[in-house]
Structure formats: C-alpha cells, structure tokens
Design a protein around this motif. Structure first.
Motif, short mmCIF file in Angstrom:
data_model
loop_
_atom_site.label_atom_id
_atom_site.label_comp_id
_atom_site.label_asym_id
_atom_site.label_seq_id
_atom_site.Cartn_x
_atom_site.Cartn_y
_atom_site.Cartn_z
N SER A 206 0.81 -1.22 0.00
CA SER A 206 0.00 0.00 0.00
C SER A 206 0.84 1.27 0.00
O SER A 206 0.30 2.37 0.14
CB SER A 206 -0.94 0.00 1.21
OG SER A 206 -1.93 -0.99 1.08
N HIS A 230 -3.23 2.95 -8.59
CA HIS A 230 -3.65 3.79 -7.48
C HIS A 230 -5.08 3.52 -7.05
O HIS A 230 -5.44 3.78 -5.89
CB HIS A 230 -3.50 5.26 -7.84
CG HIS A 230 -2.08 5.72 -7.91
ND1 HIS A 230 -1.50 6.50 -6.94
CD2 HIS A 230 -1.10 5.50 -8.84
CE1 HIS A 230 -0.24 6.74 -7.26
NE2 HIS A 230 0.03 6.15 -8.41
N ASN A 235 -4.64 -0.93 -2.76
CA ASN A 235 -5.65 -1.33 -1.79
C ASN A 235 -5.41 -2.73 -1.23
O ASN A 235 -6.08 -3.14 -0.27
CB ASN A 235 -7.05 -1.30 -2.43
CG ASN A 235 -7.49 0.10 -2.79
OD1 ASN A 235 -7.14 1.06 -2.12
ND2 ASN A 235 -8.24 0.23 -3.87
N THR A 287 -2.17 9.42 -2.54
CA THR A 287 -2.44 7.99 -2.34
C THR A 287 -1.75 7.48 -1.09
O THR A 287 -2.32 6.70 -0.32
CB THR A 287 -1.98 7.18 -3.57
OG1 THR A 287 -2.77 7.55 -4.71
CG2 THR A 287 -2.12 5.69 -3.34
N GLN A 290 -3.91 8.59 1.75
CA GLN A 290 -5.20 7.91 1.81
C GLN A 290 -5.06 6.46 2.24
O GLN A 290 -5.91 5.92 2.96
CB GLN A 290 -5.90 7.99 0.45
CG GLN A 290 -6.36 9.39 0.07
CD GLN A 290 -7.37 9.94 1.05
OE1 GLN A 290 -8.21 9.21 1.56
NE2 GLN A 290 -7.29 11.23 1.32
N HIS A 313 -12.10 5.70 -2.41
CA HIS A 313 -10.84 6.27 -2.86
C HIS A 313 -10.49 5.75 -4.25
O HIS A 313 -9.94 6.49 -5.08
CB HIS A 313 -9.71 5.93 -1.88
CG HIS A 313 -8.35 6.32 -2.37
ND1 HIS A 313 -7.47 5.41 -2.94
CD2 HIS A 313 -7.72 7.52 -2.41
CE1 HIS A 313 -6.38 6.03 -3.30
NE2 HIS A 313 -6.49 7.30 -2.98
N LYS A 317 -9.60 8.19 -7.24
CA LYS A 317 -8.25 8.23 -7.80
C LYS A 317 -8.22 7.76 -9.24
O LYS A 317 -7.41 8.25 -10.04
CB LYS A 317 -7.31 7.39 -6.93
CG LYS A 317 -5.83 7.75 -7.08
CD LYS A 317 -5.55 9.23 -6.89
CE LYS A 317 -5.81 9.76 -5.50
NZ LYS A 317 -4.86 9.40 -4.50
#
Length: 495
Positions: A206, A230, A235, A287, A290, A313, A317
C-alpha cells in the motif's frame, strides 16, 4: 500573474473501433462480462448468504464478491480507456494482456483460501504490476522503475510467506479460513512474527511511509496503468489485513501499532504532497496519505470502514488519473504561491464549515452508532468530522456562487453525502464475515487526533513553509529512484 496556453485539436481523434487489434477488443468485452457476472454473484450472496467453496482451496464470501465488482469495474474502465490511449503503440497487445492478467490475478487472490495459493497469487499480482510499470521495453527509465517496484513487491511476498508459514506452524491449518477459526489459540513469539510480517507486507503493497518510494518512482507507467495501480493495487494492503483480521486483532497493542503506522502515512502523505509541483506526483503522495487512513481504520478495528474507504478512494483516484491530462496547465512563476486551500476569507465561511463538520459527525453517529461510546468509534467519528470540515471549507472557498447561496448549499450537499457514506459503510460491514473489533481509547489515539489537527493547521496556514530544513527533508523524501528520472526533454519526445 499566470498565463495559460492551449493548442486547438488538429484533425479527428482516431477511431479505435475501426482497426483495433483483436486482443484489446476481446479482452475489453471479457472484462465487462466479468463485471456483469460479479454483480450477479453479489446479488446472489446478498440474497442467499452462502459461502461458495472448493474445500481447502477456494472460498467465495461477501468480501470476495464485493471486491470482484469493484475490481472488474475499474478494470473495465481502464480497458475501455486504453483502447484509444494505447492505439498505435507497438506494445498495445502486451499492455492489454498484462492488464487482463492483473485483473484475473486479483480476482483469484480474493477467492483463494489455501495459503500457498494465496501467497503465489500475491506475488503474481505484484510481478504483473511491475510489468505494467515497465511496459516499454526500450525505455531504460521505465525498466528501472519496474525493477524498483519488483524489489519491493518481492520483499512484500517474502514477508507474506513468513507470515503464512508461521501461521500454518502455529495453527496446523493450510487455509486462510482455518487460520481465522483457530485465531483464539494464537499468541506468543510465533504469532508476533506472523502478525508483524502481515503488517509489513501490507505496508509495502500500500506504499505506506517509509515504503512509498516504489510508488513515486512508477511515473513511467502509462496513465491507465497508474489509474489501475492507485485505484486498485495499493488497496491490497487493506484487503490483506481484513482477510487476516482474526490474526491481527488478537492483541490490542498490535492494533495500536497499526493505528500508529497508518497515522504516520496519513499525515506524512499530506506533508509530502505540499511540496509537489506536478499532477502525478501530487496524486501519488495523496495515495500515500489515503492508504494511511485506510490502514488506520483497520487498526481502530473498523474493517468495514477500511473497505468502504478503499472503494470510494478507488473511484476518486481512477477518475483523477484518467483525467490528469486535462489538469496540466502552463503557469508562470509568481511572487506568491497559494496553499492547498488558502486562508479563511470570512468568519461566516469558517463557521458554516465548522458547523457542517460537527453536524456531519452527528449524522454519521446516528446512522452507524459509532462515536456514541468512549472507544475507538469516537476517533472514527472524529475523522468523519475532520474530513467533512475540510471538504466543506474547500467548497465554501472555491464555489463560484454568491456568499449566501454558498453557505446554504454546502450543508444541503454534504449531509446527504454523509448519509450515503454511512449507509454504504453499514452495507459493506454487513457483507463482511469479519466482526468489528472496537478497542478502548488510549493516549496514543489522542496523540493521533491532536497530530492530525496540528499537521492540517500547519499546512493550511503555511507555517510549515517557514522551515527550509523541513521543506528539503520533504522534498528528499519524495524523490524517486534516480535511475527512473528523465534528464533531458528529448527523452520525453521518444516516449
């Protein structure tokens, strides 16, 4: 004084449906078909609530089908966008094969139950992403960026391998579900090694600080690959920790450590973004921040909030990267440079933003029940208030409406948005087989909250700009690997 320059479009854009190679066309249709199938699977899961499995190898649960829908949707958008973006490229077919391969690897990972299969797919996902970063075989900077990313992804896979081996040794189970069922027996040095390795693997994937260099070195990737990276790839850290939630929630001290590393990246990402001048680097640092928020929500025990965050997100993104070309403007240097939002222009505007944030927190607490007790739910609600206040302040400052209309419109827009977020959060939490692991508030939680307020106020008022040492430190921390940098303008023209 800033100036803008633009060139009129010469000729028509290419028709990607006319002479498009077979592979991009076929794979785009296949991905959208997978998206439709994933929606059907999600509806069936909601309706019947069963876990479909091949015992010992595959287990399709709520998290699996939910993320299948998200992954195939993003992949479908990227495939469709790339039909025009990659048109005429000598590596068009290779790009589509890699993008589709990445999609399949992620979908398989989400369903994998056997620890060996899970580990192999985790490695495959990283290697395919590295391939996308260095898709142009003749571009040495792209190959260098791919090599940097590959090293990080292999390191993440090694850590995951250590974690899975330790968990198999401690529980005797070769499946993710079996390890989760035996989590009550975990503890001691073996569990600590496994849990620390899981968190480390998630941090690398991440791009959390201090492992963010691979992400900021990956700007050679084609824009649609960056969008997939991203919006989806990063994630994976949140998915990993959610999948192994029973393991990391064994001890509250470890959960506090997860909050700490997430908070460091959430605040650090905003600081790093403040010294960036180009669109992609700003998005990259955003990123990092986040993903810190996502991991911090995991540490607070709210796995549903983490999954909701990564989904929302991802949408944001993906849009930002795919539209990044429209944001590139030629701006002349000026005597002053505005801050991210800028100073408050009126007391009324600040009061409206503050009241909107506080009321937003109340709405979230009423809908979800979080923040009504003195536990980690209170901190989750605090971040909802903080985020709403920040967004409302930005809207009050930048919306081109008369002042009275602005002040009235902000609450009318934000309250329904918070209700929708809360409902989505509740829905996502209901799909997960992971129970909420609310923890007691500690001094560290208070330090995190105060630190966020401090970092935010410092950046928005420009206090951090008074320290040249801090500026240099932040700039150095965001420097990509030197081998990935283009050193002359001619090199841009070749690629």
């Amino acid at each position: 004084m800033s100036g803008h320059s633009s060139k009129p479009t010469v000729g028509a854009l290419p028709d990607t449906t006319a002479d498009s190679p077979f592979v991009p066309v076929a794979l785009t249709w296949v991905v959208w078909a997978l998206f439709v199938a994933s929606i059907v699977a999600l509806v069936a899961r909601i309706r019947f609530g069963d876990v479909w499995e091949i015992p010992g190898w595959v287990a399709v649960d709520g998290l699996t089908v939910l993320m299948w829908v998200v992954v195939t949707f993003f992949s479908g958008i990227v495939h469709s966008y790339s039909r025009r973006y990659m048109a005429g490229s000598s590596h068009e077919t290779r790009f589509f094969l890699a993008t589709f391969g990445f999609t399949v690897a992620v979908m398989a990972l989400l369903a994998a139950d056997h620890v060996a299969l899970f580990g192999v797919l985790w490695l495959a996902m990283g290697l395919v992403m590295a391939e996308l970063i260095g898709i142009d075989a003749g571009w040495k900077q792209a190959q260098a960026a791919a090599a940097v990313a590959r090293k990080y992804f292999v390191a993440s896979s090694v850590l995951l391998g250590i974690a899975l081996t330790a968990l198999w040794s401690a529980t005797g189970s070769t499946t993710v579900s079996g390890i989760g069922a035996a989590a009550d027996t975990l503890g001691g040095p073996v569990w600590l090694v496994a849990a620390a390795a899981l968190v480390g693997a998630a941090m690398i994937q991440s791009a959390l600080i201090p492992f963010h260099n691979w992400l900021l070195s990956s700007m050679t990737a084609p824009t649609p690959a960056s969008a997939l990276m991203h919006a989806g790839f990063v994630n994976a850290g949140g998915i990993l920790l959610t999948r192994f939630a029973p393991v990391i929630t064994v001890d509250s001290t470890l959960m506090l450590a997860v909050v700490a590393v997430g908070a460091a990246s959430a605040g650090g990402g905003k600081l790093l973004k403040s010294v960036q001048t180009d669109i992609k680097s700003q998005l990259g640092c955003s990123t990092v921040g986040q993903m810190g928020f996502m991991i911090m929500q995991v540490g607070l025990g709210f796995f549903g909030a983490a999954i909701t965050h990564l989904i929302l997100h991802g949408f944001y993104k993906a849009y930002q990267f795919l539209s990044s070309g429209e944001q590139v403007e030629q701006t002349s240097p000026s005597e002053t440079t505005g801050h991210t939002i800028g100073p408050v222009t009126s007391v009324a505007g600040f009061v409206v933003a503050l009241l909107t944030g506080l009321a937003g927190g109340v709405v979230f607490a009423v809908v979800t029940g979080k923040g009504t007790n003195v536990d980690s739910g209170l901190l989750l609600t605090f971040f909802v208030v903080f985020t709403t206040l920040h967004a409302a302040r930005s809207a009050v400052q930048h919306t081109e409406l008369p002042a009275l209309a602005r002040y009235g419109a902000v609450p009318l827009v934000f309250f329904p948005a918070i209700v929708i977020y809360a409902v989505v959060y509740e829905g996502v939490s209901g799909l997960l087989s992971v129970s909420m692991a609310t923890t007691e508030l500690t001094l560290l939680h208070g330090v995190v909250a105060v630190s966020f307020v401090g970092v935010y106020v410092a950046i928005e008022t420009g206090v951090h700009e008074n320290s040249r040492r801090l500026y240099v430190a932040l700039l150095n921390a965001t420097q990509p690997s030197s081998d990935t940098l283009l050193t002359s303008t001619e090199e841009y023209n070749e690629h």
